[in-house]
Write a protein that holds these residues in place. Structure first.
Motif, PDB file in Angstrom:
ATOM      1  N   GLY A   1      44.477  31.616  30.903  1.00 31.74           N
ATOM      2  CA  GLY A   1      45.787  31.004  31.026  1.00 31.74           C
ATOM      3  C   GLY A   1      46.881  31.947  31.484  1.00 31.74           C
ATOM      4  N   ARG A   2      46.514  33.182  31.858  1.00 33.41           N
ATOM      5  CA  ARG A   2      47.507  34.163  32.303  1.00 33.41           C
ATOM      6  C   ARG A   2      47.093  34.731  33.654  1.00 33.41           C
ATOM      7  NH1 ARG A   2      49.442  39.434  28.706  1.00 33.41           N
ATOM      8  NH2 ARG A   2      51.344  39.876  29.896  1.00 33.41           N
ATOM      9  N   LEU A   3      48.030  34.904  34.557  1.00 36.00           N
ATOM     10  CA  LEU A   3      47.719  35.394  35.892  1.00 36.00           C
ATOM     11  C   LEU A   3      47.591  36.912  35.898  1.00 36.00           C
ATOM     12  CD1 LEU A   3      50.028  32.972  37.847  1.00 36.00           C
ATOM     13  CD2 LEU A   3      47.539  33.113  38.068  1.00 36.00           C
ATOM     14  N   HIS A   4      46.542  37.382  36.584  1.00 33.90           N
ATOM     15  CA  HIS A   4      46.214  38.797  36.648  1.00 33.90           C
ATOM     16  C   HIS A   4      46.152  39.272  38.105  1.00 33.90           C
ATOM     17  CE1 HIS A   4      44.989  37.840  32.576  1.00 33.90           C
ATOM     18  NE2 HIS A   4      44.687  39.099  32.319  1.00 33.90           N
ATOM     19  N   VAL A   5      46.280  40.565  38.275  1.00 31.66           N
ATOM     20  CA  VAL A   5      46.219  41.202  39.587  1.00 31.66           C
ATOM     21  C   VAL A   5      44.987  42.099  39.650  1.00 31.66           C
ATOM     22  CG1 VAL A   5      47.431  42.698  41.222  1.00 31.66           C
ATOM     23  CG2 VAL A   5      48.735  41.218  39.679  1.00 31.66           C
ATOM     24  N   LEU A   6      44.294  42.075  40.793  1.00 30.29           N
ATOM     25  CA  LEU A   6      43.116  42.921  40.971  1.00 30.29           C
ATOM     26  C   LEU A   6      43.545  44.332  41.392  1.00 30.29           C
ATOM     27  CD1 LEU A   6      39.980  43.004  41.037  1.00 30.29           C
ATOM     28  CD2 LEU A   6      40.152  42.537  43.503  1.00 30.29           C
ATOM     29  N   GLU A   7      43.089  45.339  40.645  1.00 24.85           N
ATOM     30  CA  GLU A   7      43.392  46.734  40.946  1.00 24.85           C
ATOM     31  C   GLU A   7      42.093  47.516  41.141  1.00 24.85           C
ATOM     32  OE1 GLU A   7      46.243  47.984  41.526  1.00 24.85           O
ATOM     33  OE2 GLU A   7      47.737  46.682  40.564  1.00 24.85           O
ATOM     34  N   TYR A   8      42.162  48.543  41.992  1.00 24.55           N
ATOM     35  CA  TYR A   8      40.982  49.336  42.319  1.00 24.55           C
ATOM     36  C   TYR A   8      41.093  50.751  41.761  1.00 24.55           C
ATOM     37  CZ  TYR A   8      39.542  45.606  45.459  1.00 24.55           C
ATOM     38  OH  TYR A   8      39.143  44.390  45.966  1.00 24.55           O
ATOM     39  N   PRO A   9      39.948  51.395  41.513  1.00 21.71           N
ATOM     40  CA  PRO A   9      39.967  52.754  40.974  1.00 21.71           C
ATOM     41  C   PRO A   9      40.627  53.744  41.942  1.00 21.71           C
ATOM     42  CG  PRO A   9      37.770  51.782  40.808  1.00 21.71           C
ATOM     43  CD  PRO A   9      38.573  50.872  41.680  1.00 21.71           C
ATOM     44  N   ILE A  10      41.086  54.857  41.393  1.00 25.52           N
ATOM     45  CA  ILE A  10      41.589  55.977  42.189  1.00 25.52           C
ATOM     46  C   ILE A  10      40.617  57.132  42.012  1.00 25.52           C
ATOM     47  CG2 ILE A  10      43.449  57.631  42.555  1.00 25.52           C
ATOM     48  CD1 ILE A  10      45.390  55.570  41.426  1.00 25.52           C
ATOM     49  N   HIS A  11      39.882  57.427  43.059  1.00 24.92           N
ATOM     50  CA  HIS A  11      38.937  58.543  43.045  1.00 24.92           C
ATOM     51  C   HIS A  11      39.600  59.766  43.674  1.00 24.92           C
ATOM     52  CE1 HIS A  11      35.353  56.120  41.991  1.00 24.92           C
ATOM     53  NE2 HIS A  11      35.964  55.155  42.672  1.00 24.92           N
ATOM     54  N   GLY A  12      39.262  60.941  43.186  1.00 25.09           N
ATOM     55  CA  GLY A  12      39.808  62.163  43.735  1.00 25.09           C
ATOM     56  C   GLY A  12      38.724  63.061  44.301  1.00 25.09           C
ATOM     57  N   ASP A  13      39.081  63.800  45.339  1.00 28.25           N
ATOM     58  CA  ASP A  13      38.195  64.863  45.819  1.00 28.25           C
ATOM     59  C   ASP A  13      38.305  66.077  44.911  1.00 28.25           C
ATOM     60  OD1 ASP A  13      37.267  63.634  48.391  1.00 28.25           O
ATOM     61  OD2 ASP A  13      39.428  63.640  48.782  1.00 28.25           O
ATOM     62  N   LEU A  14      39.504  66.269  44.346  1.00 28.22           N
ATOM     63  CA  LEU A  14      39.769  67.422  43.493  1.00 28.22           C
ATOM     64  C   LEU A  14      40.756  67.018  42.403  1.00 28.22           C
ATOM     65  CD1 LEU A  14      39.761  70.567  42.925  1.00 28.22           C
ATOM     66  CD2 LEU A  14      41.695  70.676  44.509  1.00 28.22           C
ATOM     67  N   ALA A  15      40.527  67.477  41.181  1.00 31.19           N
ATOM     68  CA  ALA A  15      41.489  67.329  40.092  1.00 31.19           C
ATOM     69  C   ALA A  15      41.934  68.713  39.655  1.00 31.19           C
ATOM     70  CB  ALA A  15      40.884  66.574  38.918  1.00 31.19           C
ATOM     71  N   LEU A  16      43.245  68.876  39.503  1.00 32.65           N
ATOM     72  CA  LEU A  16      43.821  70.115  38.986  1.00 32.65           C
ATOM     73  C   LEU A  16      44.470  69.797  37.652  1.00 32.65           C
ATOM     74  CD1 LEU A  16      45.566  71.513  42.204  1.00 32.65           C
ATOM     75  CD2 LEU A  16      43.232  71.958  41.389  1.00 32.65           C
ATOM     76  N   ILE A  17      43.992  70.420  36.577  1.00 31.83           N
ATOM     77  CA  ILE A  17      44.506  70.104  35.250  1.00 31.83           C
ATOM     78  C   ILE A  17      44.771  71.386  34.473  1.00 31.83           C
ATOM     79  CG2 ILE A  17      43.340  67.866  35.170  1.00 31.83           C
ATOM     80  CD1 ILE A  17      41.196  69.093  33.408  1.00 31.83           C
ATOM     81  N   ARG A  18      45.636  71.276  33.471  1.00 30.98           N
ATOM     82  CA  ARG A  18      45.921  72.430  32.611  1.00 30.98           C
ATOM     83  C   ARG A  18      45.476  72.121  31.187  1.00 30.98           C
ATOM     84  NH1 ARG A  18      50.237  74.558  29.504  1.00 30.98           N
ATOM     85  NH2 ARG A  18      51.841  73.135  30.251  1.00 30.98           N
ATOM     86  N   ALA A  19      44.618  72.971  30.665  1.00 34.49           N
ATOM     87  CA  ALA A  19      44.141  72.837  29.296  1.00 34.49           C
ATOM     88  C   ALA A  19      44.616  74.041  28.490  1.00 34.49           C
ATOM     89  CB  ALA A  19      42.619  72.723  29.270  1.00 34.49           C
ATOM     90  N   GLU A  20      44.293  74.049  27.219  1.00 37.77           N
ATOM     91  CA  GLU A  20      44.698  75.143  26.340  1.00 37.77           C
ATOM     92  C   GLU A  20      43.600  76.202  26.227  1.00 37.77           C
ATOM     93  OE1 GLU A  20      47.095  77.356  23.736  1.00 37.77           O
ATOM     94  OE2 GLU A  20      47.566  75.735  25.121  1.00 37.77           O
TER      95      GLU A  20
END
Length: 233
Positions: A141-160
Motif C-alpha cells: 500500500g506504499r509507493l517505493h522507488v527502485l535503487e541500485y547498488p554502488i560498487h567501487g573500484d577502490l575504497a579509502l577508509i580510516r580505522a583506529e
C-alpha cells in the motif's frame, strides 16, 4: 604468510586507473582518511567518480582532491555546507557532476553492493526529484522507488587499529561509512593509527574483517582528528 601492511600510501594506491569509482569514508570531517586522499592526489588518477557523505570541507582532504581537478562526478548526500566553497565553485561553473542521494539510501546502496543484492525498493525519495526517471512500485500500500547498488573500484577508509591480516576496528564516530564501503569495493585501503600483533584485537571488537581489506597503512595521529578527538597532552 598474510601481511597486508603497505610500506607507504603510494604503494597501497599503485595502479588505480583513470575513470575509477572511489568510495571515501567520512562524515563531514569525522573519519576522513586525509593521508590516503593526499596519496590519491599524488598518484594522479583522473576523471574519478567519488562517493562520500559530503563534497569536501575547507581546502584539505576531499576538497583538495576536487580542487586538483581529478573528480568528474561526486555521489553524496550533503554537497553543501558552510565551508564547501571548492565544490560550490566547481558545480556552479559546470566542472563537476553531482548525483544527490538521500543519506539512508546512500548507506543502503553501498551495503547492497557488499551483500550482492542486485537492486532494492525503498519508499525514501518517492515523489521528489530524487526519484525522477526511476522505476516505482506499490508494496504494502506504499509507493517505493527502485535503487541500485554502488560498487567501487577502490575504497579509502580510516580505522583506529589493525593487524597484518587487515582486521580493523574504529574510533567512535570515525566508523561511519567505512565498514560498508570496505565491503562494496574491489580493493580497500585503510589507514590506521596503530598496527597490533595478531591476536591483540578481540574478535568481538573487529568491525571490518581482513577479508575485505587489501592494504593498510600506518599514519601518525595528528593533534586533532575528525570526530572530536584531541590528543592528550
Amino acid at each position: 604468510m598474510i601481511d597486508k601492511i603497505a610500506s607507504s600510501v603510494a604503494e597501497a594506491l599503485h595502479g588505480l586507473a583513470d575513470g575509477s569509482t572511489v568510495l571515501i569514508g567520512g562524515f563531514g570531517t569525522a573519519g576522513i582518511p586525509n593521508e590516503l586522499i593526499d596519496g590519491l592526489i599524488a598518484q594522479g588518477a583522473r576523471e574519478l567518480t567519488v562517493v562520500n557523505n559530503n563534497a569536501g570541507n575547507g581546502d584539505t582532504g576531499l576538497a583538495a582532491l576536487l580542487k586538483a581537478g581529478r573528480v568528474r562526478k561526486i555521489i553524496c548526500s550533503f554537497p553543501r555546507q558552510a565551508d564547501s566553497h571548492v565544490f560550490d565553485a566547481l558545480y556552479r561553473s559546470g566542472r563537476i557532476e553531482l548525483e544527490l542521494v538521500a543519506q539512508g539510501n546512500l548507506a543502503e546502496r553501498l551495503r547492497a553492493a557488499g551483500a550482492g543484492i542486485g537492486a532494492f525498493f525503498t519508499p525514501t525519495g518517492y515523489g521528489t526529484e530524487l526519484a525522477k526517471g526511476k522505476e516505482t512500485r506499490e508494496i504494502g500500500g506504499r509507493l517505493h522507488v527502485l535503487e541500485y547498488p554502488i560498487h567501487g573500484d577502490l575504497a579509502l577508509i580510516r580505522a583506529e587499529r589493525g593487524d597484518r591480516w587487515g582486521n580493523l576496528n574504529y574510533r567512535k564516530a570515525a566508523r561511519n561509512f567505512g565498514p560498508v564501503m570496505a565491503t562494496a569495493a574491489r580493493k580497500t585501503v585503510a589507514s590506521v593509527h596503530e598496527i597490533v600483533p595478531l591476536g591483540v584485537l578481540d574478535p568481538e571488537t573487529v568491525v571490518t574483517p581482513g577479508i575485505f581489506v587489501t592494504h593498510l597503512v600506518q599514519v601518525p595521529r595528528t593533534a586533532t582528528q575528525g570526530g572530536g578527538f584531541r590528543k592528550a597532552a
